[in-house]
Design a protein around this motif. Structure first.
Motif, PDB file in Angstrom:
ATOM      1  N   GLU A 148       3.101   6.644 -11.972  1.00  0.00           N
ATOM      2  CA  GLU A 148       1.981   7.556 -12.195  1.00  0.00           C
ATOM      3  C   GLU A 148       2.464   8.999 -12.178  1.00  0.00           C
ATOM      4  OE1 GLU A 148      -1.232   6.749 -12.784  1.00  0.00           O
ATOM      5  OE2 GLU A 148      -0.777   4.613 -12.662  1.00  0.00           O
ATOM      6  N   ILE A 149       1.696   9.869 -12.770  1.00  0.00           N
ATOM      7  CA  ILE A 149       1.969  11.304 -12.722  1.00  0.00           C
ATOM      8  C   ILE A 149       0.950  11.939 -11.792  1.00  0.00           C
ATOM      9  CG2 ILE A 149       2.023  13.450 -14.035  1.00  0.00           C
ATOM     10  CD1 ILE A 149       2.906  11.778 -16.449  1.00  0.00           C
ATOM     11  N   GLY A 150       1.440  12.716 -10.824  1.00  0.00           N
ATOM     12  CA  GLY A 150       0.558  13.377  -9.867  1.00  0.00           C
ATOM     13  C   GLY A 150       0.375  12.551  -8.618  1.00  0.00           C
ATOM     14  N   SER A 151      -0.581  12.942  -7.804  1.00  0.00           N
ATOM     15  CA  SER A 151      -0.800  12.243  -6.536  1.00  0.00           C
ATOM     16  C   SER A 151      -1.223  10.800  -6.797  1.00  0.00           C
ATOM     17  CB  SER A 151      -1.850  12.966  -5.704  1.00  0.00           C
ATOM     18  OG  SER A 151      -3.084  12.967  -6.367  1.00  0.00           O
ATOM     19  N   TYR A 152      -0.903   9.938  -5.852  1.00  0.00           N
ATOM     20  CA  TYR A 152      -1.216   8.517  -6.016  1.00  0.00           C
ATOM     21  C   TYR A 152      -1.556   7.907  -4.673  1.00  0.00           C
ATOM     22  CZ  TYR A 152      -0.856   3.545  -6.808  1.00  0.00           C
ATOM     23  OH  TYR A 152      -1.135   2.209  -6.861  1.00  0.00           O
ATOM     24  N   SER A 153      -2.585   7.089  -4.653  1.00  0.00           N
ATOM     25  CA  SER A 153      -2.939   6.237  -3.524  1.00  0.00           C
ATOM     26  C   SER A 153      -3.404   4.927  -4.106  1.00  0.00           C
ATOM     27  CB  SER A 153      -4.079   6.833  -2.704  1.00  0.00           C
ATOM     28  OG  SER A 153      -3.610   7.787  -1.814  1.00  0.00           O
ATOM     29  N   GLY A 154      -2.853   3.842  -3.606  1.00  0.00           N
ATOM     30  CA  GLY A 154      -3.281   2.558  -4.139  1.00  0.00           C
ATOM     31  C   GLY A 154      -2.634   1.390  -3.438  1.00  0.00           C
ATOM     32  N   THR A 155      -3.081   0.225  -3.819  1.00  0.00           N
ATOM     33  CA  THR A 155      -2.588  -1.030  -3.285  1.00  0.00           C
ATOM     34  C   THR A 155      -2.323  -1.963  -4.444  1.00  0.00           C
ATOM     35  OG1 THR A 155      -3.962  -0.721  -1.324  1.00  0.00           O
ATOM     36  CG2 THR A 155      -3.133  -2.931  -1.715  1.00  0.00           C
ATOM     37  N   THR A 156      -1.242  -2.696  -4.359  1.00  0.00           N
ATOM     38  CA  THR A 156      -0.928  -3.658  -5.405  1.00  0.00           C
ATOM     39  C   THR A 156      -0.577  -4.990  -4.777  1.00  0.00           C
ATOM     40  OG1 THR A 156       0.377  -4.080  -7.389  1.00  0.00           O
ATOM     41  CG2 THR A 156       1.513  -2.994  -5.584  1.00  0.00           C
ATOM     42  N   ALA A 189       0.861  -1.179   0.000  1.00  0.00           N
ATOM     43  CA  ALA A 189       0.000   0.000   0.000  1.00  0.00           C
ATOM     44  C   ALA A 189       0.898   1.229   0.000  1.00  0.00           C
ATOM     45  CB  ALA A 189      -0.910   0.005   1.215  1.00  0.00           C
ATOM     46  N   PHE A 190       0.594   2.175  -0.877  1.00  0.00           N
ATOM     47  CA  PHE A 190       1.427   3.365  -1.002  1.00  0.00           C
ATOM     48  C   PHE A 190       0.531   4.557  -1.257  1.00  0.00           C
ATOM     49  CE2 PHE A 190       3.914   6.452  -3.389  1.00  0.00           C
ATOM     50  CZ  PHE A 190       5.032   6.569  -2.590  1.00  0.00           C
ATOM     51  N   SER A 191       0.837   5.670  -0.590  1.00  0.00           N
ATOM     52  CA  SER A 191       0.054   6.879  -0.769  1.00  0.00           C
ATOM     53  C   SER A 191       0.962   8.095  -0.742  1.00  0.00           C
ATOM     54  CB  SER A 191      -0.994   6.995   0.332  1.00  0.00           C
ATOM     55  OG  SER A 191      -1.732   8.184   0.177  1.00  0.00           O
ATOM     56  N   CYS A 192       0.813   8.963  -1.725  1.00  0.00           N
ATOM     57  CA  CYS A 192       1.532  10.236  -1.751  1.00  0.00           C
ATOM     58  C   CYS A 192       0.579  11.282  -2.335  1.00  0.00           C
ATOM     59  CB  CYS A 192       2.817  10.133  -2.575  1.00  0.00           C
ATOM     60  SG  CYS A 192       3.788  11.653  -2.505  1.00  0.00           S
ATOM     61  N   LYS A 193      -0.278  11.800  -1.474  1.00  0.00           N
ATOM     62  CA  LYS A 193      -1.296  12.757  -1.929  1.00  0.00           C
ATOM     63  C   LYS A 193      -0.710  14.110  -2.277  1.00  0.00           C
ATOM     64  CE  LYS A 193      -4.878  10.336   0.508  1.00  0.00           C
ATOM     65  NZ  LYS A 193      -5.936  10.332   1.461  1.00  0.00           N
ATOM     66  N   ASP A 194       0.474  14.439  -1.730  1.00  0.00           N
ATOM     67  CA  ASP A 194       1.102  15.721  -2.016  1.00  0.00           C
ATOM     68  C   ASP A 194       2.051  15.679  -3.210  1.00  0.00           C
ATOM     69  OD1 ASP A 194      -0.226  16.920   0.097  1.00  0.00           O
ATOM     70  OD2 ASP A 194       1.366  16.430   1.522  1.00  0.00           O
ATOM     71  N   CYS A 195       2.240  14.511  -3.800  1.00  0.00           N
ATOM     72  CA  CYS A 195       3.138  14.400  -4.959  1.00  0.00           C
ATOM     73  C   CYS A 195       2.538  15.141  -6.154  1.00  0.00           C
ATOM     74  CB  CYS A 195       3.355  12.942  -5.333  1.00  0.00           C
ATOM     75  SG  CYS A 195       4.310  12.041  -4.104  1.00  0.00           S
ATOM     76  N   SER A 196       3.410  15.810  -6.917  1.00  0.00           N
ATOM     77  CA  SER A 196       2.900  16.568  -8.064  1.00  0.00           C
ATOM     78  C   SER A 196       3.596  16.190  -9.368  1.00  0.00           C
ATOM     79  CB  SER A 196       3.071  18.071  -7.815  1.00  0.00           C
ATOM     80  OG  SER A 196       4.437  18.375  -7.622  1.00  0.00           O
ATOM     81  N   SER A 197       4.637  15.364  -9.287  1.00  0.00           N
ATOM     82  CA  SER A 197       5.295  14.933 -10.516  1.00  0.00           C
ATOM     83  C   SER A 197       5.238  13.401 -10.576  1.00  0.00           C
ATOM     84  CB  SER A 197       6.732  15.454 -10.574  1.00  0.00           C
ATOM     85  OG  SER A 197       7.460  14.992  -9.458  1.00  0.00           O
ATOM     86  N   ASN A 198       6.205  12.769 -11.169  1.00  0.00           N
ATOM     87  CA  ASN A 198       6.175  11.306 -11.297  1.00  0.00           C
ATOM     88  C   ASN A 198       6.290  10.626  -9.943  1.00  0.00           C
ATOM     89  OD1 ASN A 198       6.257  11.932 -13.988  1.00  0.00           O
ATOM     90  ND2 ASN A 198       7.704  10.319 -14.480  1.00  0.00           N
ATOM     91  N   VAL A 199       5.456   9.606  -9.740  1.00  0.00           N
ATOM     92  CA  VAL A 199       5.508   8.750  -8.563  1.00  0.00           C
ATOM     93  C   VAL A 199       5.908   7.373  -9.068  1.00  0.00           C
ATOM     94  CG1 VAL A 199       4.200   7.679  -6.689  1.00  0.00           C
ATOM     95  CG2 VAL A 199       3.716  10.044  -7.359  1.00  0.00           C
TER      96      VAL A 199
END
Length: 51
Positions: free
Chosen positions: A36-44, A14-24
Motif C-alpha cells: 500500500e501507499i501511505g499509512s496502513y492498518s489491517g489484518t490478513t 495484524a499490521f499497523s503503520c499509521k505514521d508511514c508516508s510512502s510504500n508499506v
C-alpha cells in the motif's frame, strides 16, 4: 517480523503503520501480504503450508 516455528494451518497477521508516508510492504516467505501507499492498518488471513 513474526516467525512461526511450528507451521499451522492458518495465520492472522495484524499490521499497523499509521505514521508511514510512502510504500508499506509486508512480506511472508512466499508472498506479499500488503503493498500500500501511505499509512496502513489491517489484518490478513493466510494459509500456512507445512514443509
Amino acid at each position: 517480523m513474526v516467525r512461526l516455528d511450528t507451521p499451522r494451518d492458518t495465520a492472522i497477521v495484524a499490521f499497523s503503520c499509521k505514521d508511514c508516508s510512502s510504500n508499506v510492504i509486508v512480506k511472508s516467505d512466499e508472498d506479499t501480504l500488503v503493498n500500500e501507499i501511505g499509512s496502513y492498518s489491517g489484518t490478513t488471513l493466510r494459509l500456512i503450508q507445512a514443509p
